[in-house]
Design a protein around this motif. Structure first.
Motif, PDB file in Angstrom:
ATOM      1  N   ALA A 123      -4.602  -3.572   1.647  1.00 13.90           N
ATOM      2  CA  ALA A 123      -3.589  -4.360   2.308  1.00 13.90           C
ATOM      3  C   ALA A 123      -2.343  -3.971   1.596  1.00 13.90           C
ATOM      4  O   ALA A 123      -1.309  -4.154   1.872  1.00 13.90           O
ATOM      5  N   ASN A 124      -2.464  -3.519   0.065  1.00  9.24           N
ATOM      6  CA  ASN A 124      -1.273  -3.330  -0.697  1.00  9.24           C
ATOM      7  C   ASN A 124      -0.584  -2.126   0.077  1.00  9.24           C
ATOM      8  O   ASN A 124       0.248  -1.630  -0.426  1.00  9.24           O
ATOM      9  N   SER A 125      -1.080  -1.107   0.991  1.00  4.36           N
ATOM     10  CA  SER A 125      -0.440  -0.088   1.570  1.00  4.36           C
ATOM     11  C   SER A 125       0.300  -0.290   2.707  1.00  4.36           C
ATOM     12  O   SER A 125       1.205   0.444   3.315  1.00  4.36           O
ATOM     13  N   THR A 126       0.035  -1.789   3.520  1.00  7.13           N
ATOM     14  CA  THR A 126       1.120  -2.044   4.598  1.00  7.13           C
ATOM     15  C   THR A 126       2.519  -2.090   3.984  1.00  7.13           C
ATOM     16  O   THR A 126       2.882  -2.894   3.318  1.00  7.13           O
ATOM     17  N   SER A 144      -3.108  -2.872  11.734  1.00  5.34           N
ATOM     18  CA  SER A 144      -4.030  -2.920  12.931  1.00  5.34           C
ATOM     19  C   SER A 144      -4.889  -1.792  12.842  1.00  5.34           C
ATOM     20  O   SER A 144      -6.074  -1.713  13.280  1.00  5.34           O
ATOM     21  N   ARG A 145      -4.456  -0.731  12.187  1.00  8.23           N
ATOM     22  CA  ARG A 145      -5.246   0.701  12.261  1.00  8.23           C
ATOM     23  C   ARG A 145      -5.672   0.893  10.732  1.00  8.23           C
ATOM     24  O   ARG A 145      -6.581   2.082  10.837  1.00  8.23           O
ATOM     25  N   ARG A 146      -5.273   0.380   9.737  1.00  2.85           N
ATOM     26  CA  ARG A 146      -5.444   1.069   8.590  1.00  2.85           C
ATOM     27  C   ARG A 146      -7.291   0.992   7.990  1.00  2.85           C
ATOM     28  O   ARG A 146      -7.639   1.916   7.384  1.00  2.85           O
ATOM     29  N   LEU A 147      -8.147   0.318   9.070  1.00  2.00           N
ATOM     30  CA  LEU A 147      -9.343   0.348   8.562  1.00  2.00           C
ATOM     31  C   LEU A 147     -10.194   0.424   9.793  1.00  2.00           C
ATOM     32  O   LEU A 147      -9.897  -0.288  10.666  1.00  2.00           O
ATOM     33  N   ASN A 148     -11.068   1.433   9.943  1.00  2.00           N
ATOM     34  CA  ASN A 148     -12.046   1.561  11.089  1.00  2.00           C
ATOM     35  C   ASN A 148     -13.358   1.915  10.452  1.00  2.00           C
ATOM     36  O   ASN A 148     -13.859   3.076  10.178  1.00  2.00           O
ATOM     37  N   GLN A 163     -16.305  11.263  -0.967  1.00  4.84           N
ATOM     38  CA  GLN A 163     -15.658  10.298  -1.957  1.00  4.84           C
ATOM     39  C   GLN A 163     -14.957   9.172  -1.225  1.00  4.84           C
ATOM     40  O   GLN A 163     -14.185   9.665  -0.097  1.00  4.84           O
ATOM     41  N   LEU A 164     -14.905   8.074  -1.767  1.00  3.43           N
ATOM     42  CA  LEU A 164     -14.179   7.090  -1.325  1.00  3.43           C
ATOM     43  C   LEU A 164     -13.007   6.669  -2.168  1.00  3.43           C
ATOM     44  O   LEU A 164     -13.283   6.069  -3.336  1.00  3.43           O
ATOM     45  N   LYS A 165     -11.935   7.077  -2.123  1.00  2.00           N
ATOM     46  CA  LYS A 165     -10.560   7.022  -2.918  1.00  2.00           C
ATOM     47  C   LYS A 165     -10.046   5.637  -2.719  1.00  2.00           C
ATOM     48  O   LYS A 165      -9.308   5.859  -1.575  1.00  2.00           O
ATOM     49  N   PHE A 166      -9.814   4.646  -3.669  1.00  2.00           N
ATOM     50  CA  PHE A 166      -9.023   3.520  -3.189  1.00  2.00           C
ATOM     51  C   PHE A 166      -7.771   3.364  -4.161  1.00  2.00           C
ATOM     52  O   PHE A 166      -8.079   3.684  -5.462  1.00  2.00           O
ATOM     53  N   VAL A 167      -6.545   3.312  -3.526  1.00  3.19           N
ATOM     54  CA  VAL A 167      -5.360   3.249  -4.478  1.00  3.19           C
ATOM     55  C   VAL A 167      -5.104   1.901  -4.758  1.00  3.19           C
ATOM     56  O   VAL A 167      -5.052   1.070  -3.885  1.00  3.19           O
ATOM     57  N   VAL A 168      -5.010   1.570  -5.969  1.00  6.09           N
ATOM     58  CA  VAL A 168      -5.066   0.191  -6.360  1.00  6.09           C
ATOM     59  C   VAL A 168      -3.732  -0.221  -7.378  1.00  6.09           C
ATOM     60  O   VAL A 168      -3.187   0.640  -8.024  1.00  6.09           O
ATOM     61  N   ALA A 169      -3.392  -1.515  -6.999  1.00  3.02           N
ATOM     62  CA  ALA A 169      -2.145  -1.860  -7.602  1.00  3.02           C
ATOM     63  C   ALA A 169      -2.359  -2.539  -8.746  1.00  3.02           C
ATOM     64  O   ALA A 169      -1.694  -2.980 -10.062  1.00  3.02           O
ATOM     65  N   ASP A 170      -3.305  -3.457  -8.516  1.00  2.00           N
ATOM     66  CA  ASP A 170      -3.623  -4.664  -9.827  1.00  2.00           C
ATOM     67  C   ASP A 170      -5.106  -5.260  -9.434  1.00  2.00           C
ATOM     68  O   ASP A 170      -5.766  -4.914  -8.012  1.00  2.00           O
ATOM     69  N   PRO A 171      -5.569  -6.081 -10.304  1.00  2.00           N
ATOM     70  CA  PRO A 171      -7.151  -6.534 -10.343  1.00  2.00           C
ATOM     71  C   PRO A 171      -7.310  -7.293  -8.874  1.00  2.00           C
ATOM     72  O   PRO A 171      -8.549  -7.510  -8.446  1.00  2.00           O
ATOM     73  N   SER A 172      -6.409  -7.755  -8.224  1.00  5.89           N
ATOM     74  CA  SER A 172      -6.593  -8.541  -6.762  1.00  5.89           C
ATOM     75  C   SER A 172      -6.956  -7.745  -5.684  1.00  5.89           C
ATOM     76  O   SER A 172      -7.485  -8.069  -5.035  1.00  5.89           O
ATOM     77  N   GLU A 197      -1.813   3.447  -8.350  1.00  2.00           N
ATOM     78  CA  GLU A 197      -0.621   3.242  -7.648  1.00  2.00           C
ATOM     79  C   GLU A 197       0.670   4.000  -8.488  1.00  2.00           C
ATOM     80  O   GLU A 197       0.722   3.694  -9.526  1.00  2.00           O
ATOM     81  N   GLY A 198       1.087   4.823  -7.606  1.00  2.00           N
ATOM     82  CA  GLY A 198       2.362   5.361  -8.407  1.00  2.00           C
ATOM     83  C   GLY A 198       2.478   6.978  -8.360  1.00  2.00           C
ATOM     84  O   GLY A 198       1.261   7.691  -8.514  1.00  2.00           O
ATOM     85  N   VAL A 199       3.440   7.665  -8.718  1.00  2.00           N
ATOM     86  CA  VAL A 199       3.786   9.023  -8.890  1.00  2.00           C
ATOM     87  C   VAL A 199       4.146   9.547 -10.089  1.00  2.00           C
ATOM     88  O   VAL A 199       4.762  10.453 -10.314  1.00  2.00           O
ATOM     89  N   ALA A 200       3.499   8.685 -11.097  1.00  2.00           N
ATOM     90  CA  ALA A 200       4.092   9.038 -12.654  1.00  2.00           C
ATOM     91  C   ALA A 200       2.843   8.887 -13.214  1.00  2.00           C
ATOM     92  O   ALA A 200       1.788   8.236 -12.850  1.00  2.00           O
ATOM     93  N   VAL A 201       2.437   9.344 -14.538  1.00  2.00           N
ATOM     94  CA  VAL A 201       1.584   9.301 -15.273  1.00  2.00           C
ATOM     95  C   VAL A 201       1.437   7.961 -15.849  1.00  2.00           C
ATOM     96  O   VAL A 201       2.526   7.515 -16.558  1.00  2.00           O
ATOM     97  N   PRO A 202       0.557   7.142 -15.498  1.00  2.00           N
ATOM     98  CA  PRO A 202       0.379   5.843 -16.141  1.00  2.00           C
ATOM     99  C   PRO A 202       0.095   5.753 -17.529  1.00  2.00           C
ATOM    100  O   PRO A 202      -0.552   6.367 -18.280  1.00  2.00           O
TER     101      PRO A 202
END
Length: 236
Positions: A123-126, A144-148, A163-172, A197-202
């Motif tokens: 949901a963080n991608s919407t 409506s399309r993001r998960l099938n 491999q299943l890659k998930f982009v994560v923003a926070d623990p939620s 998430e992000g395009v910089a080294v965390p």
């Protein structure tokens, strides 16, 4: 029959993400996507598609000239284009190991792939509040399309490795990941990857919760090595 693809860029670099991190690879980025992630790091292949029409023969010669034996077919969303099938088949015939990077919402019967790199969108991608989508049409389409799940399971079944890659923003985000994984079959915990998430080294403090989850669950922490080495730069 049309034998061209809309190509945003091709380049030779190292794979920066996933199981083949660090492996020299030829990248072929198609332009066009059926989703619009608000944090998309390649907007020139989705939000504002840029491309040149290139023939399959041209792309094969480009791949052969790269000096590598790993090909990464990415986007955008490569599964949008039927010509990915003959391109992937010809790459396989020339001895390339093929990774396809996809959101897992579409399938292409007959495509050749050794590693299916699936990135189910949370949901963080919407793009719920995004200036590029002022009337909210893309937000509604994306949601409506993001998960099938039928498609995700089919892609896993039809490929030797995944491999299943998930982009994560926070623990939620973890509760949604658990919900997604509960509807997918044919993977082991080490196939599950968490990518900040992000395009910089965390910094270490911001990713500690991700490391803790990977350690406790047997999941894989997925950095973006290309960002560390080259920054957020095209062609890397």
């Amino acid at each position: 029959m049309n034998n061209t693809l809309p190509i945003s860029e091709t380049f030779t670099s190292i794979q920066g993400e996933g199981k083949l991190t660090g492996v020299p690879s030829w990248f072929c980025r198609v332009s066009g996507c059926n989703l619009r992630c608000t944090w998309c790091d390649t907007p020139y292949a989705s939000w504002k598609p840029e491309f040149t029409k290139r023939t399959i023969d041209e792309l094969i010669e480009d791949a052969k000239a790269s000096g590598t034996n790993h090909a990464v077919l990415t986007g955008g969303e490569p599964m949008l284009f039927d010509q990915l099938v003959p391109l992937s088949n010809q790459l396989a015939a020339h001895g390339f190991h093929i990774t396809i990077e996809t959101a897992g919402t579409l399938t292409l019967p007959g495509v050749s792939c050794h590693l299916m790199s699936l990135s189910p969108k949370l949901a963080n991608s919407t793009p719920t509040i995004d200036a590029r989508d002022p009337d909210g049409q893309w937000a509604a389409r994306h949601e409506s399309r993001r998960l099938n799940f039928d498609t995700l399971n089919e892609l896993i079944r039809s490929t030797p490795d995944r491999q299943l890659k998930f982009v994560v923003a926070d623990p939620s985000d973890l509760a949604e990941i658990d919900s997604v994984l509960a509807q997918i079959r044919g993977f082991v915990p080490s196939d599950v990857m968490l990518m900040p998430e992000g395009v910089a080294v965390p910094d270490r403090e911001s990713i500690q919760w991700i490391l803790d989850e990977c350690l406790s669950r047997g999941w894989t922490y997925c950095p973006r090595l290309h960002i560390t080495l080259f920054g957020d730069t095209r062609g890397t």
